[in-house]
Design a protein around this motif. Sequence first.
Motif, PDB file in Angstrom:
ATOM      1  N   SER B   1      13.851   8.913 -41.128  1.00 54.46           N
ATOM      2  CA  SER B   1      13.388  10.105 -40.454  1.00 54.46           C
ATOM      3  C   SER B   1      13.862  10.093 -39.000  1.00 54.46           C
ATOM      4  CB  SER B   1      11.863  10.190 -40.504  1.00 54.46           C
ATOM      5  OG  SER B   1      11.307   9.113 -39.804  1.00 54.46           O
ATOM      6  N   GLN B   2      13.855  11.290 -38.416  1.00 51.11           N
ATOM      7  CA  GLN B   2      14.348  11.411 -37.049  1.00 51.11           C
ATOM      8  C   GLN B   2      13.216  11.263 -36.037  1.00 51.11           C
ATOM      9  OE1 GLN B   2      14.513  13.907 -39.296  1.00 51.11           O
ATOM     10  NE2 GLN B   2      16.636  13.938 -39.992  1.00 51.11           N
ATOM     11  N   THR B   3      13.517  10.637 -34.926  1.00 51.20           N
ATOM     12  CA  THR B   3      12.550  10.536 -33.833  1.00 51.20           C
ATOM     13  C   THR B   3      13.261  10.804 -32.519  1.00 51.20           C
ATOM     14  OG1 THR B   3      12.910   8.158 -33.660  1.00 51.20           O
ATOM     15  CG2 THR B   3      11.045   8.875 -35.002  1.00 51.20           C
ATOM     16  N   ILE B   4      12.488  11.253 -31.541  1.00 50.61           N
ATOM     17  CA  ILE B   4      13.039  11.544 -30.220  1.00 50.61           C
ATOM     18  C   ILE B   4      12.155  10.860 -29.186  1.00 50.61           C
ATOM     19  CG2 ILE B   4      11.844  13.777 -30.261  1.00 50.61           C
ATOM     20  CD1 ILE B   4      14.055  14.820 -28.366  1.00 50.61           C
ATOM     21  N   HIS B   5      12.803  10.181 -28.257  1.00 51.46           N
ATOM     22  CA  HIS B   5      12.097   9.423 -27.236  1.00 51.46           C
ATOM     23  C   HIS B   5      12.436   9.969 -25.864  1.00 51.46           C
ATOM     24  CE1 HIS B   5      11.226   6.343 -30.278  1.00 51.46           C
ATOM     25  NE2 HIS B   5      12.484   6.479 -30.661  1.00 51.46           N
ATOM     26  N   GLN B   6      11.445   9.935 -24.989  1.00 52.43           N
ATOM     27  CA  GLN B   6      11.667  10.290 -23.597  1.00 52.43           C
ATOM     28  C   GLN B   6      11.006   9.237 -22.725  1.00 52.43           C
ATOM     29  OE1 GLN B   6      10.643  14.934 -24.035  1.00 52.43           O
ATOM     30  NE2 GLN B   6      11.289  14.356 -21.972  1.00 52.43           N
ATOM     31  N   TRP B   7      11.657   8.897 -21.654  1.00 56.34           N
ATOM     32  CA  TRP B   7      11.020   8.036 -20.658  1.00 56.34           C
ATOM     33  C   TRP B   7      11.588   8.298 -19.283  1.00 56.34           C
ATOM     34  CZ3 TRP B   7      14.225   6.095 -24.441  1.00 56.34           C
ATOM     35  CH2 TRP B   7      15.410   5.471 -24.010  1.00 56.34           C
ATOM     36  N   PRO B   8      10.732   8.028 -18.283  1.00 60.71           N
ATOM     37  CA  PRO B   8       9.364   7.549 -18.428  1.00 60.71           C
ATOM     38  C   PRO B   8       8.414   8.663 -18.865  1.00 60.71           C
ATOM     39  CG  PRO B   8       9.842   7.978 -16.140  1.00 60.71           C
ATOM     40  CD  PRO B   8      11.127   8.228 -16.880  1.00 60.71           C
ATOM     41  N   ALA B   9       7.182   8.308 -19.177  1.00 56.21           N
ATOM     42  CA  ALA B   9       6.198   9.302 -19.567  1.00 56.21           C
ATOM     43  C   ALA B   9       5.669  10.046 -18.345  1.00 56.21           C
ATOM     44  CB  ALA B   9       5.038   8.633 -20.313  1.00 56.21           C
ATOM     45  N   THR B  10       5.487   9.320 -17.257  1.00 56.78           N
ATOM     46  CA  THR B  10       5.063   9.933 -16.005  1.00 56.78           C
ATOM     47  C   THR B  10       5.862   9.327 -14.865  1.00 56.78           C
ATOM     48  OG1 THR B  10       3.306   8.317 -15.684  1.00 56.78           O
ATOM     49  CG2 THR B  10       2.717  10.351 -16.820  1.00 56.78           C
ATOM     50  N   LEU B  11       6.017  10.136 -13.810  1.00 57.68           N
ATOM     51  CA  LEU B  11       6.821   9.694 -12.674  1.00 57.68           C
ATOM     52  C   LEU B  11       6.332  10.411 -11.430  1.00 57.68           C
ATOM     53  CD1 LEU B  11       9.312   7.925 -12.012  1.00 57.68           C
ATOM     54  CD2 LEU B  11      10.733   9.947 -12.422  1.00 57.68           C
ATOM     55  N   VAL B  12       6.123   9.653 -10.357  1.00 54.04           N
ATOM     56  CA  VAL B  12       5.775  10.221  -9.061  1.00 54.04           C
ATOM     57  C   VAL B  12       6.864   9.808  -8.086  1.00 54.04           C
ATOM     58  CG1 VAL B  12       4.078  10.345  -7.211  1.00 54.04           C
ATOM     59  CG2 VAL B  12       3.328  10.058  -9.586  1.00 54.04           C
ATOM     60  N   GLN B  13       7.514  10.797  -7.491  1.00 54.32           N
ATOM     61  CA  GLN B  13       8.655  10.521  -6.617  1.00 54.32           C
ATOM     62  C   GLN B  13       8.505  11.274  -5.299  1.00 54.32           C
ATOM     63  OE1 GLN B  13      10.216   7.817  -8.138  1.00 54.32           O
ATOM     64  NE2 GLN B  13      12.218   8.789  -7.831  1.00 54.32           N
ATOM     65  N   PRO B  14       8.994  10.706  -4.199  1.00 55.87           N
ATOM     66  CA  PRO B  14       8.972  11.449  -2.933  1.00 55.87           C
ATOM     67  C   PRO B  14      10.096  12.471  -2.866  1.00 55.87           C
ATOM     68  CG  PRO B  14       9.895   9.267  -2.603  1.00 55.87           C
ATOM     69  CD  PRO B  14       9.439   9.312  -4.020  1.00 55.87           C
ATOM     70  N   VAL B  15       9.874  13.494  -2.063  1.00 57.29           N
ATOM     71  CA  VAL B  15      10.922  14.488  -1.813  1.00 57.29           C
ATOM     72  C   VAL B  15      12.169  13.795  -1.265  1.00 57.29           C
ATOM     73  CG1 VAL B  15      11.566  16.417  -0.318  1.00 57.29           C
ATOM     74  CG2 VAL B  15       9.330  16.405  -1.410  1.00 57.29           C
ATOM     75  N   GLY B  16      13.310  14.202  -1.786  1.00 58.77           N
ATOM     76  CA  GLY B  16      14.562  13.636  -1.305  1.00 58.77           C
ATOM     77  C   GLY B  16      15.045  12.428  -2.075  1.00 58.77           C
ATOM     78  N   SER B  17      14.228  11.917  -2.975  1.00 60.50           N
ATOM     79  CA  SER B  17      14.638  10.751  -3.761  1.00 60.50           C
ATOM     80  C   SER B  17      15.431  11.190  -4.986  1.00 60.50           C
ATOM     81  CB  SER B  17      13.411   9.943  -4.181  1.00 60.50           C
ATOM     82  OG  SER B  17      12.586  10.715  -5.040  1.00 60.50           O
ATOM     83  N   PRO B  18      16.190  10.274  -5.604  1.00 61.11           N
ATOM     84  CA  PRO B  18      16.953  10.640  -6.803  1.00 61.11           C
ATOM     85  C   PRO B  18      16.065  10.606  -8.046  1.00 61.11           C
ATOM     86  CG  PRO B  18      17.391   8.375  -6.221  1.00 61.11           C
ATOM     87  CD  PRO B  18      16.495   8.918  -5.148  1.00 61.11           C
ATOM     88  N   LEU B  19      16.612  11.184  -9.129  1.00 58.83           N
ATOM     89  CA  LEU B  19      15.870  11.271 -10.386  1.00 58.83           C
ATOM     90  C   LEU B  19      16.791  10.969 -11.560  1.00 58.83           C
ATOM     91  CD1 LEU B  19      13.292  12.284 -11.999  1.00 58.83           C
ATOM     92  CD2 LEU B  19      14.505  14.469 -12.160  1.00 58.83           C
ATOM     93  N   SER B  20      16.247  10.259 -12.530  1.00 63.79           N
ATOM     94  CA  SER B  20      16.956  10.081 -13.797  1.00 63.79           C
ATOM     95  C   SER B  20      15.930  10.035 -14.917  1.00 63.79           C
ATOM     96  CB  SER B  20      17.786   8.797 -13.782  1.00 63.79           C
ATOM     97  OG  SER B  20      18.470   8.640 -15.017  1.00 63.79           O
ATOM     98  N   LEU B  21      15.978  11.030 -15.795  1.00 56.34           N
ATOM     99  CA  LEU B  21      15.122  11.057 -16.980  1.00 56.34           C
ATOM    100  C   LEU B  21      16.015  10.913 -18.203  1.00 56.34           C
ATOM    101  CD1 LEU B  21      12.774  14.085 -16.182  1.00 56.34           C
ATOM    102  CD2 LEU B  21      12.482  11.666 -15.581  1.00 56.34           C
TER     103      LEU B  21
END
Lengths: 114, 113
Positions: B1-21
């Motif tokens: 069967s197919q599954t889909i994963h995402q991480w992280p589940a939660t993220l708190v970042q300051p303005v101006g910082s980079p992001l990778s989901l």
Amino acid sequence: AQSVTQLDSQVPVFEEAPVELRCNYSSSVSVYLFWYVQYPNQGLQLLLKYLSGSTLVKGINGFEAEFNKSQTSFHLRKPSVHISDTAEYFCAVGSSGSARQLTFGSGTQLTVLP
Amino acid sequence: SQTIHQWPATLVQPVGSPLSLECTVEGTSNPNLYWYRQAAGRGLQLLFYSVGIGQISSEVPQNLSASRPQDRQFILSSKKLLLSDSGFYLCAWRGGRAWNEQFFGPGTRLTVL
């Protein structure tokens, strides 16, 4: 271009009462319609879909929806709701392009009261 | 069967910082992949979709970008986060003969402070 309008942003209803969540769409091509449910802080789960054939579509958890081409509607119904049905419900219309995108409505928050 | 994963589940970042989901799908090949954002009290907005490796289409101009380095991997990035980037980010996939039906991951809650 396609669009979806969910006429009610919030629907409170008492337990065991019937409910109807309204959805109207516009589409210039063949219509493919979906209802999804989202529980708090979770992803979306498909309730039911209309691709072709019978205009009355039955889904999971006792929900059903009726496709009405003349009124461009796809309203979701359940004859008797439970507390566990409290969630946000999204109506969506699908495109026929290669990416098969979905256009979602703004959602309806269904709150079932004891 | 197919599954889909995402991480992280939660993220708190300051303005101006980079992001990778990150989003990965298992049990299927050559899926269409999608990134949506859900802002508080609003519906789902399609941000990007991909029909194959290295093929990205953007739906709205914004501070974000997406990449698909592998068949079943979809990444959402930003070089500098804005307050308005806060929201619930959902990844979805579609494949096979399921006409238009998309399957969603559990989502990532991003808060930019």
